[in-house]
Design an enzyme around this catalytic site. Structure first.
Site, PDB file in Angstrom:
ATOM      1  N   ASP A 219       9.001  -8.317  -8.202  1.00 22.91           N
ATOM      2  CA  ASP A 219       8.014  -7.028  -7.657  1.00 22.91           C
ATOM      3  C   ASP A 219       7.806  -6.608  -9.441  1.00 22.91           C
ATOM      4  O   ASP A 219       7.509  -5.677  -9.632  1.00 22.91           O
ATOM      5  CB  ASP A 219       8.435  -6.017  -6.876  1.00 22.91           C
ATOM      6  CG  ASP A 219       7.338  -4.675  -7.037  1.00 22.91           C
ATOM      7  OD1 ASP A 219       5.410  -5.716  -7.290  1.00 22.91           O
ATOM      8  OD2 ASP A 219       6.828  -3.880  -6.469  1.00 22.91           O
TER       9      ASP A 219
ATOM     10  N   ARG B 240       0.108  -0.261 -10.462  1.00 21.78           N
ATOM     11  CA  ARG B 240       0.443   1.466 -10.498  1.00 21.78           C
ATOM     12  C   ARG B 240      -0.182   1.895 -12.139  1.00 21.78           C
ATOM     13  O   ARG B 240      -0.093   1.209 -13.336  1.00 21.78           O
ATOM     14  CB  ARG B 240       1.958   1.209 -10.647  1.00 21.78           C
ATOM     15  CG  ARG B 240       2.358   1.289  -9.439  1.00 21.78           C
ATOM     16  CD  ARG B 240       3.851   1.816  -9.334  1.00 21.78           C
ATOM     17  NE  ARG B 240       4.518   1.149  -8.323  1.00 21.78           N
ATOM     18  CZ  ARG B 240       4.886   0.444  -7.526  1.00 21.78           C
ATOM     19  NH1 ARG B 240       4.349  -0.976  -8.033  1.00 21.78           N
ATOM     20  NH2 ARG B 240       5.069   0.009  -6.481  1.00 21.78           N
TER      21      ARG B 240
ATOM     22  N   HIS C  66      -4.462  -8.462  -2.109  1.00 20.56           N
ATOM     23  CA  HIS C  66      -3.307  -8.193  -1.262  1.00 20.56           C
ATOM     24  C   HIS C  66      -2.880  -9.527  -0.685  1.00 20.56           C
ATOM     25  O   HIS C  66      -1.604  -9.107   0.069  1.00 20.56           O
ATOM     26  CB  HIS C  66      -2.790  -6.913  -1.631  1.00 20.56           C
ATOM     27  CG  HIS C  66      -1.366  -6.412  -2.297  1.00 20.56           C
ATOM     28  ND1 HIS C  66      -1.145  -6.854  -1.272  1.00 20.56           N
ATOM     29  CD2 HIS C  66      -0.702  -5.511  -3.195  1.00 20.56           C
ATOM     30  CE1 HIS C  66       0.576  -6.050  -1.968  1.00 20.56           C
ATOM     31  NE2 HIS C  66       0.071  -5.429  -2.535  1.00 20.56           N
TER      32      HIS C  66
ATOM     33  N   HIS D  39      -3.043   0.511  -7.227  1.00 21.22           N
ATOM     34  CA  HIS D  39      -3.968   0.313  -5.723  1.00 21.22           C
ATOM     35  C   HIS D  39      -5.411   1.014  -5.603  1.00 21.22           C
ATOM     36  O   HIS D  39      -5.352   0.989  -4.617  1.00 21.22           O
ATOM     37  CB  HIS D  39      -3.168  -0.659  -4.888  1.00 21.22           C
ATOM     38  CG  HIS D  39      -2.047  -0.984  -4.655  1.00 21.22           C
ATOM     39  ND1 HIS D  39      -2.195  -2.096  -5.841  1.00 21.22           N
ATOM     40  CD2 HIS D  39      -0.906  -2.111  -3.722  1.00 21.22           C
ATOM     41  CE1 HIS D  39      -0.534  -2.919  -6.120  1.00 21.22           C
ATOM     42  NE2 HIS D  39      -0.422  -2.867  -4.127  1.00 21.22           N
TER      43      HIS D  39
ATOM     44  N   GLU E 139      -0.328 -11.646  -6.711  1.00 21.13           N
ATOM     45  CA  GLU E 139      -1.989 -10.944  -6.925  1.00 21.13           C
ATOM     46  C   GLU E 139      -2.057 -11.505  -8.979  1.00 21.13           C
ATOM     47  O   GLU E 139      -1.582 -10.623  -9.353  1.00 21.13           O
ATOM     48  CB  GLU E 139      -1.346  -9.408  -6.838  1.00 21.13           C
ATOM     49  CG  GLU E 139      -0.935  -9.165  -5.599  1.00 21.13           C
ATOM     50  CD  GLU E 139      -0.375  -8.027  -5.853  1.00 21.13           C
ATOM     51  OE1 GLU E 139      -0.442  -6.816  -5.711  1.00 21.13           O
ATOM     52  OE2 GLU E 139       1.481  -8.139  -5.000  1.00 21.13           O
TER      53      GLU E 139
HETATM   54  C1  BGC Z   1       3.755  -3.829  -5.289  1.00 23.47           C
HETATM   55  C2  BGC Z   1       4.138  -2.996  -4.954  1.00 23.47           C
HETATM   56  C3  BGC Z   1       4.108  -2.551  -2.676  1.00 23.47           C
HETATM   57  C4  BGC Z   1       2.942  -3.529  -3.101  1.00 23.47           C
HETATM   58  C5  BGC Z   1       2.779  -3.144  -1.105  1.00 23.47           C
HETATM   59  C6  BGC Z   1       2.860  -4.730  -4.768  1.00 23.47           C
HETATM   60  O1  BGC Z   1       1.516  -5.094  -5.045  1.00 23.47           O
HETATM   61  O2  BGC Z   1       3.753  -3.923  -6.658  1.00 23.47           O
HETATM   62  O3  BGC Z   1       5.962  -2.465  -5.612  1.00 23.47           O
HETATM   63  O4  BGC Z   1       5.119  -1.752  -2.858  1.00 23.47           O
HETATM   64  O5  BGC Z   1       2.053  -3.958  -3.098  1.00 23.47           O
HETATM   65  O6  BGC Z   1       1.689  -1.622  -1.954  1.00 23.47           O
END
Ligand code: BGC
Length: 354
Positions: free
Chosen positions: A250, A79, A178, A104, A315
């Site tokens: 997360d 983010r 991802h 992303h 990630e």
């Molecule tokens: C984020 C999550 C998100 C997910 C899928 C992850 O990299 O940290 O918060 O929900 O990606 O979008």
């Protein structure tokens, strides 16, 4: 090594699938739609192969709504607060796709663009090479960015991902993969009994929008301490403020490292099969995400519904929202510089637990 047709997008563009296979049966298939990992087959100690990557049976699934299964995410993995950042005195506004934040890469990130692809083989290493040029201003980011992502499979069961990029204007950049892993095989239940080890003394706590507060918090005495191998589900429902905010794990971990070389970021084991995944990286951080937002709505491979926590992501990255945190390692890329990072997935196995 094969290249196959992988169907057409809704707009009629032809998409390809590149499959790399080594002599131990390890197989990785990558599509140039989002440079996504579509299949990842690895053996256990008894030689039984399982596809350990969540995903879909065909291109349609990837084109539909889905949480970045197998994708390359960019320009900025994770983010950026309020979709804004300043660089050299100029403020940039990004596409917002996650409440008030940009996640992303925005609305059409690297996960939804068509890359140019080809395969190559040298000295027993098979490669799928994907390139993409992101236009100046795409999703609000400055600079024409030339990106390449190379997936290499060797006969010692290492999958290396090399990321390269250059720009013609100063910009920010944080590219990662991802893939959601389930070492028991996708569709084979949740990942809560799998064992995780993360090489980090600190993590970056977040606010209610999952934006880092700026603190580097010591993991000691918290459910975030994975320095010793720990069952993922053993503390995930603790009444810990950070676990409540993330609905589980997360969070970005600050990797223990000296220098910029490859270090082991994390090691995961599925005791019943003995499958092991080690993740090594040149990056300063890794986002450990336990698939908390998976809700069974995506119909995946073999009609499997992926319920909450049926896959985990590791990630490798710079910390989320770094462009707004000058105290974090920089994500700025300038003309004349080369962005170059490497992550390696080491596919291994141990004797299964009795
Ligand atoms: C984020 C999550 C998100 C997910 C899928 C992850 O990299 O940290 O918060 O929900 O990606 O979008």
């Amino acid at each position: 090594m094969t290249t196959q047709d992988y169907g057409k997008t809704d707009k009629g563009e032809a998409i390809s699938l590149y499959t790399l296979r080594n002599r131990n049966g390890v197989e990785i298939a990558i599509t140039n739609y989002g440079a996504r990992v579509v299949t990842l087959k690895t053996p256990d100690a008894r030689g039984r192969l399982a596809d350990i990557a969540l995903g879909f049976d065909s291109l349609k699934g990837y084109e539909g709504p889905n949480p970045y299964f197998g994708a390359i995410v960019g320009r900025y993995g994770n983010r950026i607060a309020k979709g804004k950042f300043s660089l050299d005195g100029k403020e940039y506004t990004l596409a917002r796709n996650n409440g008030e934040n940009s996640l992303h890469g925005g609305l059409v990130g690297f996960d939804r663009v068509i890359w140019s692809g080809k395969t190559e083989e040298s000295n027993g290493v098979q490669k799928a090479i994907l390139t993409y040029t992101s236009k100046d201003g795409e999703e609000g980011y400055p600079g024409t960015l030339k990106v390449s992502v190379t997936y290499s499979l060797s006969n010692n069961d290492d999958i290396q991902i090399d990321y390269l990029a250059t720009t013609d204007k100063a910009t920010v950049l944080n590219i990662t993969n991802h893939t959601y892993f389930n070492l028991a095989g996708q569709g084979n239940g949740d990942i809560l009994s799998q064992v995780m080890q993360i090489n980090a003394d600190h993590f970056t706590p977040v606010d209610s929008g999952l934006i880092p507060t700026g603190e580097l918090k010591d993991v000691t005495g918290t459910p975030f301490d994975f320095r010793k191998p720990t069952v993922i589900g053993s503390r995930i429902n603790d009444k810990d403020e950070q676990l409540v905010l993330g609905k589980g794990y997360d969070h970005n971990y600050v990797l223990n490292r000296s220098g910029n070389g490859l270090v082991m970021a994390a090691k995961a084991v599925d005791p019943p099969s003995g499958r092991v995944l080690e993740v090594w990286t040149t990056e300063p951080g890794v986002q450990f995400y336990t698939g908390n937002f998976l809700d069974g709505s995506a119909v995946g491979k073999n009609a499997n519904n992926y319920a909450q926590r049926t896959g985990f992501c590791l990630e490798t990255q710079h910390y989320p929202d770094s462009p707004n945190h000058p105290e974090f390692p920089t994500t700025v890329l300038k003309p004349g510089e080369e962005y170059k990072t490497t992550t390696v997935w080491k596919m291994r196995f141990v004797e299964p637990a009795k």
